[in-house]
Write an enzyme that holds these catalytic residues in place. Structure first.
Site, mmCIF file in Angstrom:
data_model
loop_
_atom_site.group_PDB
_atom_site.id
_atom_site.type_symbol
_atom_site.label_atom_id
_atom_site.label_comp_id
_atom_site.label_asym_id
_atom_site.label_seq_id
_atom_site.Cartn_x
_atom_site.Cartn_y
_atom_site.Cartn_z
ATOM 1 C CB ILE A 149 -0.983 -0.021 1.195
ATOM 2 C CG1 ILE A 149 -1.916 -1.232 1.059
ATOM 3 C CG2 ILE A 149 -1.779 1.277 1.286
ATOM 4 C CD1 ILE A 149 -2.756 -1.540 2.278
ATOM 5 C CG ASP A 168 9.744 -0.776 4.639
ATOM 6 O OD1 ASP A 168 10.356 -1.615 5.313
ATOM 7 O OD2 ASP A 168 8.628 -0.983 4.127
ATOM 8 N NE ARG A 229 -4.963 -4.114 11.014
ATOM 9 C CZ ARG A 229 -5.672 -4.064 9.881
ATOM 10 N NH1 ARG A 229 -6.088 -2.909 9.400
ATOM 11 N NH2 ARG A 229 -5.983 -5.169 9.235
ATOM 12 C CG ASP A 253 -10.100 3.784 7.226
ATOM 13 O OD1 ASP A 253 -11.320 4.085 7.273
ATOM 14 O OD2 ASP A 253 -9.697 2.699 6.754
ATOM 15 C CD GLU A 258 -10.947 -0.237 13.685
ATOM 16 O OE1 GLU A 258 -11.505 -1.125 13.009
ATOM 17 O OE2 GLU A 258 -9.972 0.384 13.288
ATOM 18 C CG HIS A 277 -11.112 -0.605 9.504
ATOM 19 N ND1 HIS A 277 -10.474 -1.276 10.521
ATOM 20 C CD2 HIS A 277 -10.455 -0.960 8.368
ATOM 21 C CE1 HIS A 277 -9.484 -2.003 10.021
ATOM 22 N NE2 HIS A 277 -9.461 -1.837 8.702
ATOM 23 C CB ALA A 280 -10.519 -3.417 2.925
HETATM 24 P P1 NAD Z 1 2.911 -4.914 3.478
HETATM 25 O O1 NAD Z 1 3.297 -6.081 4.328
HETATM 26 O O2 NAD Z 1 2.931 -5.036 2.005
HETATM 27 O O3 NAD Z 1 3.809 -3.648 3.867
HETATM 28 C C1 NAD Z 1 4.117 -3.311 5.179
HETATM 29 C C2 NAD Z 1 5.477 -2.655 5.144
HETATM 30 O O4 NAD Z 1 5.770 -2.145 6.442
HETATM 31 C C3 NAD Z 1 6.611 -3.652 4.787
HETATM 32 O O5 NAD Z 1 7.320 -3.196 3.650
HETATM 33 C C4 NAD Z 1 7.482 -3.668 6.032
HETATM 34 O O6 NAD Z 1 8.860 -3.795 5.739
HETATM 35 C C5 NAD Z 1 7.166 -2.290 6.622
HETATM 36 N N1 NAD Z 1 7.506 -2.155 8.023
HETATM 37 C C6 NAD Z 1 7.515 -3.097 8.990
HETATM 38 N N2 NAD Z 1 7.943 -2.553 10.148
HETATM 39 C C7 NAD Z 1 8.188 -1.252 9.890
HETATM 40 C C8 NAD Z 1 8.652 -0.177 10.677
HETATM 41 N N3 NAD Z 1 8.955 -0.326 11.958
HETATM 42 N N4 NAD Z 1 8.795 1.032 10.101
HETATM 43 C C9 NAD Z 1 8.505 1.220 8.791
HETATM 44 N N5 NAD Z 1 8.079 0.229 7.979
HETATM 45 C C10 NAD Z 1 7.918 -0.985 8.537
HETATM 46 O O7 NAD Z 1 1.469 -4.483 4.011
HETATM 47 P P2 NAD Z 1 0.329 -3.677 3.217
HETATM 48 O O8 NAD Z 1 -0.552 -4.642 2.526
HETATM 49 O O9 NAD Z 1 0.953 -2.570 2.466
HETATM 50 O O10 NAD Z 1 -0.521 -3.082 4.455
HETATM 51 C C11 NAD Z 1 -0.038 -1.981 5.198
HETATM 52 C C12 NAD Z 1 -0.949 -1.711 6.385
HETATM 53 O O11 NAD Z 1 -2.255 -1.379 5.931
HETATM 54 C C13 NAD Z 1 -1.119 -2.897 7.342
HETATM 55 O O12 NAD Z 1 -1.128 -2.406 8.663
HETATM 56 C C14 NAD Z 1 -2.496 -3.422 6.988
HETATM 57 O O13 NAD Z 1 -3.095 -4.101 8.071
HETATM 58 C C15 NAD Z 1 -3.213 -2.129 6.687
HETATM 59 N N6 NAD Z 1 -4.434 -2.246 5.883
HETATM 60 C C16 NAD Z 1 -5.502 -1.465 6.233
HETATM 61 C C17 NAD Z 1 -6.659 -1.521 5.484
HETATM 62 C C18 NAD Z 1 -7.846 -0.664 5.868
HETATM 63 O O14 NAD Z 1 -8.987 -1.105 5.693
HETATM 64 N N7 NAD Z 1 -7.652 0.551 6.351
HETATM 65 C C19 NAD Z 1 -6.764 -2.382 4.384
HETATM 66 C C20 NAD Z 1 -5.649 -3.145 4.024
HETATM 67 C C21 NAD Z 1 -4.485 -3.072 4.792
#
Ligand code: NAD
Length: 303
Positions: A149, A168, A229, A253, A258, A277, A280
Site C-alpha cells: 500500500i 522502511d 492500523r 481510518d 473498533e 475503517h 478495504a
Molecule cells: P505490506 O506487508 O505489504 O507492507 C508493510 C510494510 O511495512 C513492509 O514493507 C514492512 O517492511 C514495513 N515495516 C515493517 N515494520 C516497519 C517499521 N517499523 N517502520 C517502517 N516500515 C515498517 O502491508 P500492506 O498490505 O501494504 O498493508 C499496510 C498496512 O495497511 C497494514 O497495517 C495493513 O493491516 C493495513 N491495511 C488497512 C486496510 C484498511 O482497511 N484501512 C486495508 C488493508 C491493509
C-alpha cells in the site's frame, strides 16, 4: 468435500468452489451454530464476523483449511489451527488497491477541507474563505512502510507532483529509487515531510511509533494520515498536537479499538476527520479477497 462459507462472500468465490465441493452459505453465523455444524466441514471461509476460536478448531474434526477473506487473521486462533495441522490462508493483496485509493482520498479530502466544507454547506453555510486549502503539488509526502500500500500511495502521490520520501527498514532501495522515491531514515521522513502517511503492520515495534515526541520533531503544520492500523499513532497525542496547532490536520481510518465510542479522543476535534475503517470497503476488494481464498481452498482441497 464440504465448504462452509460462514460470513457470506462474493458469488464469484462460490462459483469457483461449487463445481468441486458442496458449499453451504451462511451470513454472520451465530457462534453456537458454527460450533455445532463445523464437524461436517473440510474447509471454512470467514470474513471478520466469525471468530474461529480454539474451541471451534477443537470441534472441527474434518477441517483441513480455513480461509480468511481479508488481510488480517486476528479472528482466527492460528496457533490452535497449526497445532491441528489445519492450513490458514488469507488474501494479503486482495484489498491493496482499495486501501491505497482510500489513503489518497483521505489526503486530498484533508488538503481541501472537503469533509467540513460538505458538513457546513449541508447546513446552509457558504464558507468559502474559511476553507481555503493547500495543494499537494511540490509538497513532500513521507511514506512510512513502503510495502504494497505504501508504494502504491507513493506512486499516486508522484502523479500529483509531490516529492516522496520513504522509510522502511526492509526497503528495496533500488526499486524505490526507480519509482522516483527518495529513501530516508525515519528521522529524515519525520523532519522533512508536509504530509506523513503510515503503512506498516501493527507490531510491538510499530505500536505508538508516532507519539508526542515524534510529532514535535515534525514540521509545524504537518498533516498525518493513518489508514494502516490503530495504535501506530498515539490517539491522545494526535488530538493534543492538532489542538496545539503542531499538526495541522489528521485523517484517520483505523483505531486502537473498533468500533469507537462517541467520546473517542479523535472525535469532535476541528481538523481531524475520520472514516469507520473503510480502507478495504469497495465492491472490487470484497470480490478480490473472496476470489483469492476460494482459489487457495480449491487448490489445497484438490491436492
Ligand atoms: P505490506 O506487508 O505489504 O507492507 C508493510 C510494510 O511495512 C513492509 O514493507 C514492512 O517492511 C514495513 N515495516 C515493517 N515494520 C516497519 C517499521 N517499523 N517502520 C517502517 N516500515 C515498517 O502491508 P500492506 O498490505 O501494504 O498493508 C499496510 C498496512 O495497511 C497494514 O497495517 C495493513 O493491516 C493495513 N491495511 C488497512 C486496510 C484498511 O482497511 N484501512 C486495508 C488493508 C491493509
Amino acid at each position: 468435500m464440504k465448504v462452509l462459507i460462514a460470513d457470506g462472500v462474493s458469488q464469484m468465490a462460490v462459483d469457483i468452489l461449487k463445481d468441486d465441493f458442496e458449499c453451504v452459505i451462511k451470513d454472520k453465523l451465530p457462534a453456537e451454530e458454527l460450533l455445532q455444524i463445523i464437524p461436517e466441514f473440510d474447509a471454512l471461509i470467514v470474513r471478520s464476523a466469525s471468530k474461529v476460536t480454539a474451541e471451534v478448531i477443537d470441534a472441527a474434526t474434518n477441517l483441513k483449511i480455513i480461509g480468511r477473506a481479508g488481510v488480517g487473521v486476528d479472528n482466527i486462533d492460528v496457533p490452535a489451527a497449526t497445532a491441528r495441522g489445519i492450513i490458514v490462508i488469507n488474501s494479503p493483496g486482495g484489498n491493496t488497491n482499495a486501501a491505497t485509493e482510500h489513503t489518497c482520498a483521505m489526503m486530498l479530502a484533508m488538503a481541501r477541507n472537503i469533509p467540513i466544507a460538505n458538513e457546513t454547506l449541508q447546513k446552509g453555510e457558504w464558507n468559502r474563505k474559511q476553507y481555503t486549502g493547500v495543494e499537494l503539488k511540490d509538497k513532500t509526502l513521507g511514506v512510512i512502510g513502503m510495502g504494497r500500500i505504501g508504494s502504491g500511495v507513493a506512486k499516486r502521490a508522484l502523479a500529483f507532483e509531490m516529492k516522496v520520501i520513504g522509510y522502511d527498514p526492509y526497503i528495496n532501495e533500488e526499486r524505490a529509487k526507480d519509482m522516483g522515491v527518495e529513501v530516508g531514515t525515519f528521522e529524515d521522513v519525520i523532519a522533512k515531510s508536509d504530509f506523513i502517511t503510515v503503512h506498516m503492520p501493527l507490531t510491538d515495534s510499530t505500536r505508538g511509533m508516532i507519539n508526542k515526541d515524534v510529532m514535535y520533531k515534525m514540521k509545524k503544520g504537518v498533516r498525518l494520515i493513518n489508514c494502516a492500523r490503530g495504535g501506530i499513532i498515539v490517539e491522545e497525542d494526535l488530538r493534543d498536537a492538532v489542538l496545539d496547532g503542531q499538526v495541522a490536520g489528521a485523517a484517520v481510518d483505523v483505531f486502537t479499538s473498533e468500533p469507537i465510542p462517541a467520546d473517542h479522543p479523535l472525535l469532535g476535534v476541528k481538523n481531524i476527520f475520520v472514516t469507520p475503517h473503510l480502507g478495504a470497503s469497495t465492491v472490487e476488494a470484497q470480490v478480490g479477497v473472496a476470489v483469492d481464498v476460494a482459489q487457495g481452498i480449491k487448490a489445497a482441497l484438490n491436492g
